[in-house]
Design a protein around this motif. Sequence first.
Motif, PDB file in Angstrom:
ATOM      1  N   UNK A   1       0.826  -1.210   0.000  1.00  0.00           N
ATOM      2  CA  UNK A   1       0.000   0.000   0.000  1.00  0.00           C
ATOM      3  C   UNK A   1       0.855   1.254   0.000  1.00  0.00           C
ATOM      4  N   UNK A   2       1.899   1.265   0.845  1.00  0.00           N
ATOM      5  CA  UNK A   2       2.662   2.498   1.054  1.00  0.00           C
ATOM      6  C   UNK A   2       3.820   2.676   0.075  1.00  0.00           C
ATOM      7  N   UNK A   3       4.227   1.612  -0.617  1.00  0.00           N
ATOM      8  CA  UNK A   3       5.404   1.710  -1.489  1.00  0.00           C
ATOM      9  C   UNK A   3       5.200   2.712  -2.620  1.00  0.00           C
ATOM     10  N   UNK A   4       3.963   2.855  -3.101  1.00  0.00           N
ATOM     11  CA  UNK A   4       3.682   3.840  -4.149  1.00  0.00           C
ATOM     12  C   UNK A   4       3.960   5.250  -3.644  1.00  0.00           C
ATOM     13  N   UNK A   5       3.482   5.551  -2.422  1.00  0.00           N
ATOM     14  CA  UNK A   5       3.685   6.885  -1.846  1.00  0.00           C
ATOM     15  C   UNK A   5       5.167   7.155  -1.573  1.00  0.00           C
TER      16      UNK A   5
ATOM     17  N   UNK B   1       6.731  -1.015 -15.302  1.00  0.00           N
ATOM     18  CA  UNK B   1       6.171  -1.425 -13.999  1.00  0.00           C
ATOM     19  C   UNK B   1       5.108  -2.507 -14.182  1.00  0.00           C
ATOM     20  N   UNK B   2       4.213  -2.311 -15.164  1.00  0.00           N
ATOM     21  CA  UNK B   2       3.170  -3.314 -15.382  1.00  0.00           C
ATOM     22  C   UNK B   2       3.752  -4.640 -15.854  1.00  0.00           C
ATOM     23  N   UNK B   3       4.825  -4.589 -16.622  1.00  0.00           N
ATOM     24  CA  UNK B   3       5.496  -5.826 -17.034  1.00  0.00           C
ATOM     25  C   UNK B   3       6.052  -6.544 -15.808  1.00  0.00           C
ATOM     26  N   UNK B   4       6.706  -5.799 -14.916  1.00  0.00           N
ATOM     27  CA  UNK B   4       7.309  -6.392 -13.715  1.00  0.00           C
ATOM     28  C   UNK B   4       6.248  -7.018 -12.805  1.00  0.00           C
ATOM     29  N   UNK B   5       5.108  -6.332 -12.629  1.00  0.00           N
ATOM     30  CA  UNK B   5       4.046  -6.871 -11.772  1.00  0.00           C
ATOM     31  C   UNK B   5       3.411  -8.093 -12.426  1.00  0.00           C
ATOM     32  N   UNK B   6       3.209  -8.035 -13.740  1.00  0.00           N
ATOM     33  CA  UNK B   6       2.576  -9.144 -14.445  1.00  0.00           C
ATOM     34  C   UNK B   6       3.396 -10.424 -14.441  1.00  0.00           C
TER      35      UNK B   6
ATOM     36  N   UNK C   1       4.990 -11.623 -11.936  1.00  0.00           N
ATOM     37  CA  UNK C   1       4.681 -12.301 -10.664  1.00  0.00           C
ATOM     38  C   UNK C   1       5.864 -13.125 -10.144  1.00  0.00           C
ATOM     39  N   UNK C   2       7.050 -12.565 -10.177  1.00  0.00           N
ATOM     40  CA  UNK C   2       8.229 -13.323  -9.751  1.00  0.00           C
ATOM     41  C   UNK C   2       8.330 -13.415  -8.232  1.00  0.00           C
ATOM     42  N   UNK C   3       8.528 -12.288  -7.576  1.00  0.00           N
ATOM     43  CA  UNK C   3       8.624 -12.259  -6.116  1.00  0.00           C
ATOM     44  C   UNK C   3       8.002 -10.967  -5.618  1.00  0.00           C
ATOM     45  N   UNK C   4       7.526 -10.976  -4.358  1.00  0.00           N
ATOM     46  CA  UNK C   4       6.874  -9.791  -3.810  1.00  0.00           C
ATOM     47  C   UNK C   4       7.848  -8.620  -3.704  1.00  0.00           C
ATOM     48  N   UNK C   5       9.146  -8.917  -3.481  1.00  0.00           N
ATOM     49  CA  UNK C   5      10.144  -7.840  -3.386  1.00  0.00           C
ATOM     50  C   UNK C   5      10.228  -7.050  -4.693  1.00  0.00           C
ATOM     51  N   UNK C   6      10.090  -7.743  -5.820  1.00  0.00           N
ATOM     52  CA  UNK C   6      10.109  -7.058  -7.113  1.00  0.00           C
ATOM     53  C   UNK C   6       8.897  -6.144  -7.266  1.00  0.00           C
ATOM     54  N   UNK C   7       7.767  -6.584  -6.724  1.00  0.00           N
ATOM     55  CA  UNK C   7       6.558  -5.758  -6.814  1.00  0.00           C
ATOM     56  C   UNK C   7       6.693  -4.516  -5.936  1.00  0.00           C
TER      57      UNK C   7
ATOM     58  N   UNK D   1       9.441  -2.864  -5.406  1.00  0.00           N
ATOM     59  CA  UNK D   1      10.274  -1.945  -6.192  1.00  0.00           C
ATOM     60  C   UNK D   1       9.472  -1.383  -7.377  1.00  0.00           C
ATOM     61  N   UNK D   2       8.711  -2.269  -8.034  1.00  0.00           N
ATOM     62  CA  UNK D   2       7.929  -1.836  -9.193  1.00  0.00           C
ATOM     63  C   UNK D   2       6.920  -0.770  -8.800  1.00  0.00           C
ATOM     64  N   UNK D   3       6.238  -0.961  -7.664  1.00  0.00           N
ATOM     65  CA  UNK D   3       5.234   0.019  -7.238  1.00  0.00           C
ATOM     66  C   UNK D   3       5.882   1.320  -6.771  1.00  0.00           C
ATOM     67  N   UNK D   4       7.091   1.244  -6.247  1.00  0.00           N
ATOM     68  CA  UNK D   4       7.815   2.471  -5.912  1.00  0.00           C
ATOM     69  C   UNK D   4       8.123   3.267  -7.177  1.00  0.00           C
ATOM     70  N   UNK D   5       8.554   2.574  -8.224  1.00  0.00           N
ATOM     71  CA  UNK D   5       8.790   3.246  -9.510  1.00  0.00           C
ATOM     72  C   UNK D   5       7.483   3.772 -10.095  1.00  0.00           C
ATOM     73  N   UNK D   6       6.392   3.050  -9.860  1.00  0.00           N
ATOM     74  CA  UNK D   6       5.088   3.533 -10.319  1.00  0.00           C
ATOM     75  C   UNK D   6       4.738   4.849  -9.635  1.00  0.00           C
ATOM     76  N   UNK D   7       5.057   4.958  -8.343  1.00  0.00           N
ATOM     77  CA  UNK D   7       4.817   6.198  -7.620  1.00  0.00           C
ATOM     78  C   UNK D   7       5.639   7.348  -8.167  1.00  0.00           C
ATOM     79  N   UNK D   8       6.929   7.075  -8.462  1.00  0.00           N
ATOM     80  CA  UNK D   8       7.799   8.117  -9.023  1.00  0.00           C
ATOM     81  C   UNK D   8       7.314   8.548 -10.411  1.00  0.00           C
ATOM     82  N   UNK D   9       6.910   7.573 -11.226  1.00  0.00           N
ATOM     83  CA  UNK D   9       6.406   7.887 -12.568  1.00  0.00           C
ATOM     84  C   UNK D   9       5.098   8.673 -12.492  1.00  0.00           C
ATOM     85  N   UNK D  10       4.233   8.271 -11.577  1.00  0.00           N
ATOM     86  CA  UNK D  10       2.967   8.982 -11.400  1.00  0.00           C
ATOM     87  C   UNK D  10       3.189  10.411 -10.943  1.00  0.00           C
TER      88      UNK D  10
END
Length: 464
Positions: A66-70, A103-108, A110-116, A118-127
């Motif tokens: 939840x908080x990684x995006x922020x 980011x959507x490629x990385x989430x899709x 579904x490798x490991x939660x740690x990657x998600x 990081x991906x959502x943190x980058x999603x926050x920066x991009x947003x």
Amino acid sequence: MTAITIAEQNENIFKGTLSQLLAVFAGTLVAVSDGMHYGWTAPVLPILLKPDSPIKINKYEGEWLETSVMVGAFVGLWITMYFVDRLGRKKSILLATFVAALVWVAIGLQLRVEYIFVARAFAGAAGNMAFVATPMYIAEIAEHKIRGFLSSLIYLMMLCGIILVYTVVPLTPFYVHCVIGVCLTCTQLIIFPFMPESPYYLIYKGESERAGNNLEWFRSKKVDISKELENIKDAVARQKTEKGNLKDLFTVPSNRKGFLIMTAMNFAQHFAGISVLLMNLHIILEAAGSIYLQPNSAAVLFSIMMVSSACTASICIDKYGRKTLLILSCILTAVCLLVIAVYFNLKNCGFDTIQISWIPTVCVMLYACCFKIGLGMVPIVLTAELFSTKMKAYGMTLADGCYIVASLLSILIYQRLTDSLGMEYPFYLFSIICLLTAVFTHLYIPETKGKTLEEIQMILKGKL
């Protein structure tokens, strides 16, 4: 002298604006992706916490999702501040869109939660970059008669993203929403490069001839752009003589007033409870004992109501003005929150509320309409209007930082007050803040409807 006339008020404001509409639509598809990320945890976390989850996580890891995006958005503030002036508005939007696609490629995958994480943190920066660069771009290409409508479209697209993720995730395999996110961002990467750069930015960089060509593309062929181009040149030349350091955001009175307005608006948005409701709607309705609507259905209906209200606001904002919509929205939102608070107060005092358990559900839906008609839409329009060309990068980026901080604080305060005192207390607090925001708007915020960007600067300086 204002830039709008009675004749302009009575004409079709969309006449001759097709190229502007095309550029804005092409530049805001990434906002749909950002909306999907903002609402992502509500439908996704219940799936990931199940025994047959595609990625095994625990409750603590779910909170970090939840908080990684922020967190990513906050870290990305400084990158955004640098790029929007160095790369330009258009290239910054494209960079944000490219990152969002990865980011959507990385989430899709579904490798490991740690990657998600990081991906959502980058999603926050991009947003963050998209929500700074895109309103800048829109305000600088739009005619004043339609600027409010065009500036509000980015929030409308974001709301469409929330609806999309709320409806798609529960009904389809996990990877489907990721494919949709990739398709949206790739569509923007294909179309938006053909759109011209902001004429304001090009003049600021000394490319007057290219700026004139771009401005001509954005305007109707029947319109003589020479006067508007000269006005932009004069405005940019005057603004370039002013200081442009970060500290000038706080020491120059007009900059300070603009930043104070945006700080207040960004805090008001979240302390009107929008983040709390978006992320805790299921919990709030369950706590209310509502028997009339299932949480998943309520979430979809809530987001649809917001989109409907946002569409109405985007059409009305250039007709009735920013202040009118803001004040009306603040008062009506305060009433909705107050009724919810009183309901929980009665329930927690032992009153039998089963026969009126429909009240919080109805108030939440009315809240979606009342909030989005003003508080949820006007600030994104104002943020692109209140800062001069030289201060836009600093002002809009730091204002976005205040937005992130306010979101985290509102959620934290809601959790603490609910746990220690009861669920009614945060809603009482949010209601009071809405009323105070209405007073602040009436006393302090200037009306920017129908004003050029240069006229708005003169108003902030007290010269108009």
